[in-house]
Design an enzyme around this catalytic site. Structure first.
Site, short mmCIF file in Angstrom:
data_model
loop_
_atom_site.label_atom_id
_atom_site.label_comp_id
_atom_site.label_asym_id
_atom_site.label_seq_id
_atom_site.Cartn_x
_atom_site.Cartn_y
_atom_site.Cartn_z
N HIS A 57 37.81 36.66 42.85
CA HIS A 57 39.42 38.09 41.97
C HIS A 57 40.03 36.95 40.98
O HIS A 57 40.33 36.72 41.53
CB HIS A 57 39.40 38.71 43.24
CG HIS A 57 40.45 39.72 41.88
ND1 HIS A 57 38.48 41.26 41.47
CD2 HIS A 57 41.69 39.97 41.52
CE1 HIS A 57 40.32 41.64 41.43
NE2 HIS A 57 41.52 41.29 41.58
N CYS B 169 35.04 41.88 38.69
CA CYS B 169 36.54 41.86 37.44
C CYS B 169 36.17 40.92 36.50
O CYS B 169 37.19 40.82 36.22
CB CYS B 169 36.93 41.44 38.56
SG CYS B 169 37.08 40.57 40.15
#
Length: 532
Positions: free
Chosen positions: A36, A106
């Site tokens: 992430h 993301c």
């Protein structure tokens, strides 16, 4: 000289090391992490997930510290340009609905932002991770796991709000009340200390001046200095809160400051002489006589003290809003009861401590839940409710309360104070009723007079603008036209893309109203500068 801003990539492993340990067993190939990423620039962290684009202070998500911070370069893009660009992304390619764990996530967002800011990309091993998952035999299970991990990437503050909502109602209320009262007392204590310090500096300056001139200190000044020394000693040695007397003094100072702040802003449009509150209260008593419990009877006495006796909100007990809730929603009472209650509350809304009553409604949202149903109420109730909402703009604290964006569930949807205020404004402005139109225009004007963060108007500016343009096609009076133009000018300023586009596409062109009056012409110039 152009400013340079550092651009960094924050890299997190959502699996917290588990991917490296288990991937060889599960898919026969080592995956170092479930990545992430986010972009940190302008002292803020920006990232994308199933809830859309989010931001927080760097490192302040609940997944903890990043395992790596990678320097990407420097950007000369001004902050205002970046925010405008980011706003475009949040409404186009990076909405919450467009999020896809494997194809639009993301890391794709970080790549987009990095390219825009400094013309470089993020590491390929991060972008290529989805292919490793898609090509595995356990892609479905891993995808579900990663999806669950991804939802943990939210700001700490947002997570705290979520946990608070999931607490039991009683515990949540106790926590919220304790935090609120602690905050108020702490603020008052700090302000009081600042005032004491300021007065002490003045006394010291006066004392030095007298002594420098060879004079003798007057007895009263000696006494003041002695008292100040004692007070300073107490404050320095103890962390106790100020006394009731000191807090009362502080409240009086705050009221004076509130008055000064009022003078420096555009005065709101409120309706002070519409209701004879004593007559309304007497009528209410006649309608509910014999239908109240002893506790509710006590609440009527408290209401009389507060509104007619001009006592402070301290006169209202903890169960006061339960009493209001029953009067507004119990079908045993006729419609006239609701109208009388709302009219009395509209007068109470002009009081400077109404905010304390509003804050006591943070858990049950009695007032705003009722207001959200405005389109289902009788015409008389709508008129009384619109009066209440308009008068809430009299004081800065209560007008800011109307713009709160924190949401709560109601009838299978999420609503907030600002959404309710918007619905009331739009409904009233477009109603086939002169009284409602007048008050709807006032609410629109009052919204436009508020100096608030742009984010408050982000999701409502379009709705408000559509209503304003529809109303303008009715050729309103000069006063109503002025209110609408004031609101349009404000919304065109805070929503620089959507609102000007709507004005262009839908019309009418504000310039068609030029020549109505000088004050309207001035507003038309402001709007036209945005609509090109």
């Amino acid at each position: 000289m152009e400013s340079h801003h550092k651009v960094e990539l924050y890299i997190y492993d959502l699996s917290r090391g588990m991917a490296a340990q288990l991937s060889p067993i599960l898919i026969g190939k080592r995956i170092d992490g479930i990545w992430h990423t986010s972009i940190v620039v302008y002292n803020r962290e920006y990232f994308f997930g199933s809830q859309g684009v989010k931001s927080c202070n760097p490192g302040q998500t609940i997944i903890g510290e990043p395992i790596e911070i990678k320097y990407l370069g420097e950007t000369q893009v001004p902050y205002s340009v970046f925010i405008e660009y980011l706003g475009g992304l949040t409404h186009s390619s990076f909405t919450g609905q467009s999020y896809n764990l494997l194809n639009h996530n993301c890391n794709n967002f970080s790549e987009e932002i990095a390219q825009f800011l400094c013309g470089v990309g993020i590491p390929k091993y991060i972008l290529e991770l989805p292919n490793e998952v898609l090509n595995s035999s356990l892609s479905g299970a891993i995808t579900a796991l990663v999806g669950q991990l991804e939802r943990s990437a939210r700001p700490i503050e947002e997570e705290q709000q979520r946990v608070s909502r999931e607490n039991s109602p009683d515990l949540s209320k106790d926590i919220e009340d304790a935090r609120y009262h602690s905050f108020i007392l702490e603020q008052r204590r700090q302000r009081l200390k600042e005032k004491i310090a300021k007065k002490e500096r003045k006394r010291e300056k006066k004392r030095k001046k007298i002594l420098a001139e060879g004079g003798i200190l007057p007895e009263h000044l000696k006494e003041e200095i002695a008292m100040a020394d004692t007070e300073a000693s107490i404050n320095g040695a103890s962390e106790t809160l100020p006394s009731d007397e000191a807090l009362a003094l502080e409240e009086e100072e705050e009221r004076k400051e509130e008055e000064e702040r009022k003078k420096s802003r555009d005065p709101p449009i409120v309706f002070k002489d519409v209701i004879d509150v004593k007559e309304e209260f007497d009528s209410l008593l006649g309608l509910i006589d014999g239908k109240l419990s002893p506790e509710e009877q006590k609440s009527t006495e408290e209401l009389q003290q507060y509104v007619i006796g001009d006592e402070g909100s301290w006169a209202l007990s903890d169960g006061f809003l339960d009493f209001i809730n029953r009067l507004l929603n119990d079908k045993q009472f006729p419609m006239e009861v609701k109208v009388k209650v709302l009219n009395i509350l509209a007068v109470a809304a002009l009081k400077d401590d109404i905010i304390l009553v509003l804050h006591s409604d943070r858990k049950d949202h009695v007032l705003m839940n009722y207001a959200f149903e405005i389109d289902r109420l009788s015409r008389e109730e709508q008129e009384a409710l619109s009066l209440f909402i308009a008068n809430m703009f009299e004081n800065l604290s209560s007008s800011e309360w109307l713009l709160y964006i924190s949401e709560w569930p109601y009838n299978n949807q999420q609503i907030s104070n600002i959404r309710v205020t918007t619905k009331v404004a739009v409904h009233c402005l477009l109603a086939d009723n002169a009284v409602l139109q007048d008050r709807g225009g006032a609410i629109m004007y009052n919204l436009a007079s508020k100096e608030v963060k742009t984010v408050v108007f982000d999701d409502i500016a379009v709705e408000l603008t559509m209503a304003l343009l529809q109303f303008l096609s009715q050729k309103p009076s000069e006063e109503q036209l002025f209110r609408c133009m004031k609101a349009l000018a404000k919304f065109a300023e805070v929503s620089r893309q959507e609102v000007p586009q709507l004005i262009q596409m839908i019309g009418p062109d504000p310039k068609t109203f030029k020549g109505t009056s000088e004050r309207i012409d001035a507003l038309i110039e402001k709007i036209s500068a945005r609509v090109r």
